[in-house]
Design a protein around this motif. Sequence first.
Motif, PDB file in Angstrom:
ATOM      1  N   HIS A 167       1.074  -1.131   0.223  1.00  0.00           N
ATOM      2  CA  HIS A 167      -0.011   0.313  -0.373  1.00  0.00           C
ATOM      3  C   HIS A 167       1.092   1.363   0.297  1.00  0.00           C
ATOM      4  O   HIS A 167       1.485   1.527  -1.148  1.00  0.00           O
ATOM      5  N   GLY A 183       0.326  -4.096   2.677  1.00  0.00           N
ATOM      6  CA  GLY A 183      -1.276  -4.956   3.325  1.00  0.00           C
ATOM      7  C   GLY A 183      -0.769  -6.069   3.451  1.00  0.00           C
ATOM      8  O   GLY A 183      -2.235  -6.706   4.621  1.00  0.00           O
ATOM      9  N   GLY A 184      -0.912  -7.385   2.722  1.00  0.00           N
ATOM     10  CA  GLY A 184      -1.021  -8.687   3.379  1.00  0.00           C
ATOM     11  C   GLY A 184      -1.971  -9.151   2.535  1.00  0.00           C
ATOM     12  O   GLY A 184      -2.341 -10.406   2.528  1.00  0.00           O
ATOM     13  N   ILE A 185      -3.438  -8.313   1.953  1.00  0.00           N
ATOM     14  CA  ILE A 185      -3.908  -9.013   0.984  1.00  0.00           C
ATOM     15  C   ILE A 185      -4.399  -9.066  -0.491  1.00  0.00           C
ATOM     16  O   ILE A 185      -3.949  -8.135  -1.004  1.00  0.00           O
ATOM     17  N   LYS A 195     -11.555  -8.370  -0.576  1.00  0.00           N
ATOM     18  CA  LYS A 195      -9.996  -8.883  -0.304  1.00  0.00           C
ATOM     19  C   LYS A 195     -10.662 -10.260  -0.277  1.00  0.00           C
ATOM     20  O   LYS A 195     -11.534 -11.100   0.589  1.00  0.00           O
ATOM     21  N   MET A 201      -3.741 -13.855   5.452  1.00  0.00           N
ATOM     22  CA  MET A 201      -3.282 -12.807   5.014  1.00  0.00           C
ATOM     23  C   MET A 201      -1.631 -12.599   5.257  1.00  0.00           C
ATOM     24  O   MET A 201      -1.626 -14.118   5.864  1.00  0.00           O
ATOM     25  N   PRO A 203       0.895  -9.961   5.582  1.00  0.00           N
ATOM     26  CA  PRO A 203       0.860  -8.981   6.135  1.00  0.00           C
ATOM     27  C   PRO A 203       2.925  -8.416   6.704  1.00  0.00           C
ATOM     28  O   PRO A 203       3.722  -9.477   7.414  1.00  0.00           O
ATOM     29  N   ARG A 227      -3.635 -10.906  10.551  1.00  0.00           N
ATOM     30  CA  ARG A 227      -5.598  -9.911  10.200  1.00  0.00           C
ATOM     31  C   ARG A 227      -5.119  -8.455  10.837  1.00  0.00           C
ATOM     32  O   ARG A 227      -5.430  -7.988  10.281  1.00  0.00           O
ATOM     33  N   SER A 229      -3.552  -5.598   9.106  1.00  0.00           N
ATOM     34  CA  SER A 229      -3.042  -5.069   7.507  1.00  0.00           C
ATOM     35  C   SER A 229      -2.220  -3.822   7.968  1.00  0.00           C
ATOM     36  O   SER A 229      -2.307  -2.955   8.529  1.00  0.00           O
ATOM     37  N   ARG A 231      -0.676  -0.564   7.086  1.00  0.00           N
ATOM     38  CA  ARG A 231      -0.891   0.330   5.788  1.00  0.00           C
ATOM     39  C   ARG A 231      -0.463   1.947   5.319  1.00  0.00           C
ATOM     40  O   ARG A 231      -0.302   2.121   4.258  1.00  0.00           O
ATOM     41  N   CYS A 245      -1.208   0.381  11.211  1.00  0.00           N
ATOM     42  CA  CYS A 245      -2.290  -0.826  10.438  1.00  0.00           C
ATOM     43  C   CYS A 245      -3.868  -0.207  10.303  1.00  0.00           C
ATOM     44  O   CYS A 245      -4.424   0.234  11.773  1.00  0.00           O
ATOM     45  N   GLU A 248      -8.165  -7.247  10.041  1.00  0.00           N
ATOM     46  CA  GLU A 248      -9.314  -7.126   9.673  1.00  0.00           C
ATOM     47  C   GLU A 248     -10.011  -8.305  10.616  1.00  0.00           C
ATOM     48  O   GLU A 248     -10.767  -9.193   9.734  1.00  0.00           O
TER      49      GLU A 248
END
Length: 361
Positions: A167, A183-185, A195, A201, A203, A227, A229, A231, A245, A248
């Motif tokens: 991101h 972000g790992g998504i 998503k 995920m 991240p 979870r 993320s 960012r 972060c 999620e």
Amino acid sequence: MRAATDLIDRRSFLKMAGVAWVASLAPDRAFALTRADAVFASAFMAPDGSYGVATLTEAGEIIDRAALPARAHGMAYSPVTRRAVAFARRPGTYAMILATDGTAEPIVIAAVEGRHFYGHGCFSADGRLLYATENDFASNRGMVGVYDGSDRFTRIGEFPTYGIGPHDMTLAADGRLLAIANGGIETHPDFGRTKLNLDHMEPSLTLVDTATGALVQKHGLPDDLSRLSTRHVDIGPKGEIWFACQYEGARNDLPPLVGSFSRGEDLKFLSLPERTTEALANYVGAIAINRHEGLVGLTSPKGNVAVTIDARTGAVLRQERVADAAGVAAAGHGFAVSSYDGHFQDYQSRVAWDQHIVRLA
């Protein structure tokens, strides 16, 4: 009496902008500029649904604006070349480069086939190169696209972010390393903004050498924070990298949302008071560092809150309700904060400000 640093900001921007550009402004806008202590830029949506980017004072008065082809997200600025960039919101495929001194027409670039932008990027220290976070969606890997500012921002190369769903990113204090929030998504433009991998995920935060594209350092998050993320990032007063972060996981969880690290060191999550973590609603939409005053600024549109933290001690210095809080950027004192409902500080315009602000000058 205004602080010397405020006057320097104003004078440097007026000198940078040039007499011709200032003279081209409407009288009320030119007057607002001459009284401004600092100048910012942010993307917006107009009442008719069109999109643009505006230059505005620290009081929120719009000085100038330019139309955008679609919704933008983050912005970048080079004080060396006096250019600003508005990046399309994911999974958008355009970025618009603007000359803040009015000396050149805007340049619009498009993501190459098989890529889309993630809404963020930054310039090299000399302003010659532009780096943009991109998605290689066929291979599900993050990439950094490299664009040549001396040749109308032609794409000249790329290298990995060494993670999924990059991101935000920023240039580290040494001017050579990129600090990247992966972000790992997993996403794919065929599915819009859906998503696709919330159950697995990945991240991470990485440091990547801009000269070689080599991975210098990578921090994955522990399993119990998979979870969370990663960012947004910014550089602290001692060159440390701050990150924010978005969670999620379950709404009633209270994971750490902010932290920092330096090269060769582990991640350090900030232990915020429970009332502050709850107020952020598991979602930090933007982070900014006021390096002169040693402050960290956070906003959460989901929590309707803006938070100011002492970068040295981690203490929460201010927590205030800001409805639809969006962007945050270092101001002469503290932070400038915008909102989706058109507020910038205490001034309201008939626009909806987007998620991020960049400070010019």
